[in-house]
Scaffold this active site. Structure first.
Site, short mmCIF file in Angstrom:
data_model
loop_
_atom_site.label_atom_id
_atom_site.label_comp_id
_atom_site.label_asym_id
_atom_site.label_seq_id
_atom_site.Cartn_x
_atom_site.Cartn_y
_atom_site.Cartn_z
N ASN A 8 -6.70 6.58 4.13
CA ASN A 8 -7.66 6.06 5.10
C ASN A 8 -7.22 6.47 6.51
O ASN A 8 -6.12 6.13 6.95
CB ASN A 8 -7.73 4.52 4.97
CG ASN A 8 -8.69 3.91 5.96
OD1 ASN A 8 -8.70 4.25 7.12
ND2 ASN A 8 -9.50 2.98 5.49
N GLU A 71 -16.38 3.81 3.32
CA GLU A 71 -16.41 2.34 3.31
C GLU A 71 -17.45 1.89 4.32
O GLU A 71 -17.48 2.40 5.44
CB GLU A 71 -15.07 1.77 3.76
CG GLU A 71 -13.97 1.91 2.77
CD GLU A 71 -12.67 1.32 3.35
OE1 GLU A 71 -12.70 0.69 4.41
OE2 GLU A 71 -11.64 1.55 2.73
N THR A 101 -9.46 -6.63 11.03
CA THR A 101 -9.65 -5.72 9.90
C THR A 101 -10.35 -6.51 8.80
O THR A 101 -10.55 -7.71 8.93
CB THR A 101 -8.29 -5.14 9.44
OG1 THR A 101 -8.53 -4.21 8.36
CG2 THR A 101 -7.34 -6.22 8.96
N THR A 102 -10.71 -5.83 7.72
CA THR A 102 -11.40 -6.50 6.62
C THR A 102 -10.54 -7.65 6.12
O THR A 102 -9.36 -7.47 5.84
CB THR A 102 -11.66 -5.49 5.47
OG1 THR A 102 -12.12 -4.28 6.04
CG2 THR A 102 -12.68 -6.02 4.49
N GLY A 214 -4.19 3.02 4.42
CA GLY A 214 -4.38 3.56 5.75
C GLY A 214 -3.32 3.18 6.75
O GLY A 214 -2.47 3.99 7.13
N1 PXP Z 1 -9.63 -0.63 1.27
C1 PXP Z 1 -10.59 -1.26 1.98
C2 PXP Z 1 -11.84 -1.69 1.27
C3 PXP Z 1 -10.45 -1.48 3.36
O1 PXP Z 1 -11.41 -2.12 4.05
C4 PXP Z 1 -9.28 -1.01 4.00
C5 PXP Z 1 -9.14 -1.18 5.49
O2 PXP Z 1 -10.13 -0.46 6.14
C6 PXP Z 1 -8.31 -0.35 3.23
C7 PXP Z 1 -8.51 -0.19 1.86
C8 PXP Z 1 -7.06 0.18 3.82
O3 PXP Z 1 -6.29 -0.88 4.26
P1 PXP Z 1 -4.95 -0.61 5.07
O4 PXP Z 1 -5.34 0.08 6.33
O5 PXP Z 1 -4.38 -1.96 5.27
O6 PXP Z 1 -4.10 0.28 4.19
#
Ligand code: PXP
Length: 239
Positions: A8, A71, A101-102, A214
Site C-alpha cells: 500500500n 480500496e 486511518t481506517t 502500507g
Molecule cells: N487494508 C486496508 C483495507 C486498509 O484500509 C489499510 C490502510 O489503508 C491497509 C490494509 C494497510 O494498513 P497499514 O497501512 O496499517 O499497513
C-alpha cells in the site's frame, strides 16, 4: 502456500500532499515496490483525497505490472470511478472523514441492499470485490451473502494487542475467521497495522491469500533510505 504481498503506497502520496507538489510520486514508488518483489499495489482513494488522487489511480492502472487493488468507500461516486478505471480488484472499506486511518471492518448487515448492489455492479464488470471486515462469524456470513469473492480480515485489533494473552486471542480469532470464510467459499486477504514484528504469524495462517501492508513498509523506507539521501545532498553541496 505463502500469501502474496500487496504494498500500500498511500503514504508516499501523504508526503507529496504535505506540499501539494509532485514528489515523491506514488507511481515511482509502485515501480520500485514491484521491482523489489511486491505482488500487487494497493491504494486507497479516500473521499477527501487526503493522499492518493484520481490521477494516481488512473496512471497506476496504466503502469502497474502486477495487480492493482483499489480500496474505497462503498459509495456511488467511488463505484463509478472503479467501473471506469477497472482495477484488478476493489476492496470496500468503511470510511469516516475525521478518522486518521481506517478504524475497523465494515458492518455488512448495517449497509443493507446498497452493498450487494455495488458488489454486483463491480463484479458484473469483471472487477472482483473484497470486503474489509472483522473476522467475526456474523460479518463473514453476511459477506458471503453479498456475493463478494473475497474478504480482507481486519488485523488492526491483533496489531494493537499489548499482552501475550490478547495477542494469542486475536490471532486465534483471525485463524478461525479464515477457516470459516474459506468454508463459505470466500477467498481471504488480511491487512491493517501489520509490521515487521507481527506479520509472520498472519502469513502462516493456512489459506491466507494476500497481505496488504502500507504504513510499516513506508516508515521503514523513510529510515533505511535516509542515510543515502543525506549523503547525496551532502555530496551535492561539497566542492
Ligand atoms: N487494508 C486496508 C483495507 C486498509 O484500509 C489499510 C490502510 O489503508 C491497509 C490494509 C494497510 O494498513 P497499514 O497501512 O496499517 O499497513
Amino acid at each position: 502456500m505463502a500469501p502474496t504481498l500487496g504494498v500500500n503506497i498511500d503514504h508516499i502520496a501523504t508526503i507529496r500532499q504535505a506540499r501539494r507538489g509532485t514528489e515523491p510520486d506514488p507511481i515511482a514508488a509502485a515501480v520500485i515496490a514491484e521491482l523489489a518483489g511486491a505482488d500487487g499495489i494497493t491504494v486507497h482513494l479516500r473521499e477527501d483525497r487526503r493522499h492518493i488522487q484520481d490521477r494516481d489511480v488512473r496512471v497506476l492502472r496504466q503502469t502497474v505490472y502486477t495487480h492493482l487493488n483499489l480500496e474505497m468507500a462503498a459509495t456511488a461516486e467511488m463505484v463509478a470511478i472503479a467501473l471506469e478505471i477497472k482495477p484488478d480488484y476493489v476492496t470496500l472499506v468503511p470510511e469516516k472523514r475525521e478518522e486518521i486511518t481506517t478504524e475497523g471492518g465494515l458492518d455488512i448487515n448495517g449497509m443493507g441492499d446498497r452493498l450487494t448492489k455495488f458488489v454486483e455492479e463491480l463484479q458484473t464488470a469483471s472487477i472482483p470485490v473484497s470486503l474489509f471486515v472483522d473476522a467475526d462469524p456474523a460479518q463473514l456470513k453476511a459477506s458471503e451473502q453479498t456475493g463478494a469473492k473475497f474478504v480482507e480480515l481486519h488485523t488492526g485489533t491483533y496489531a494493537n494487542a499489548r499482552t501475550e494473552d490478547q495477542l494469542k486471542q486475536e490471532l486465534e480469532f483471525l485463524i478461525l475467521g479464515t477457516e470459516l470464510a474459506l468454508s463459505l467459499g470466500l477467498r481471504v486477504n488480511a491487512g491493517h497495522g501489520l509490521t515487521y514484528w507481527n506479520t509472520k504469524a498472519i502469513a502462516q495462517i493456512m489459506g491466507m491469500e494476500e497481505l496488504n501492508i502500507g504504513h510499516s513498509i513506508i516508515s521503514r523506507a523513510a529510515l533505511v533510505g535516509l542515510d543515502r539521501a543525506v549523503r547525496e545532498m551532502k555530496a551535492l553541496i561539497t566542492f
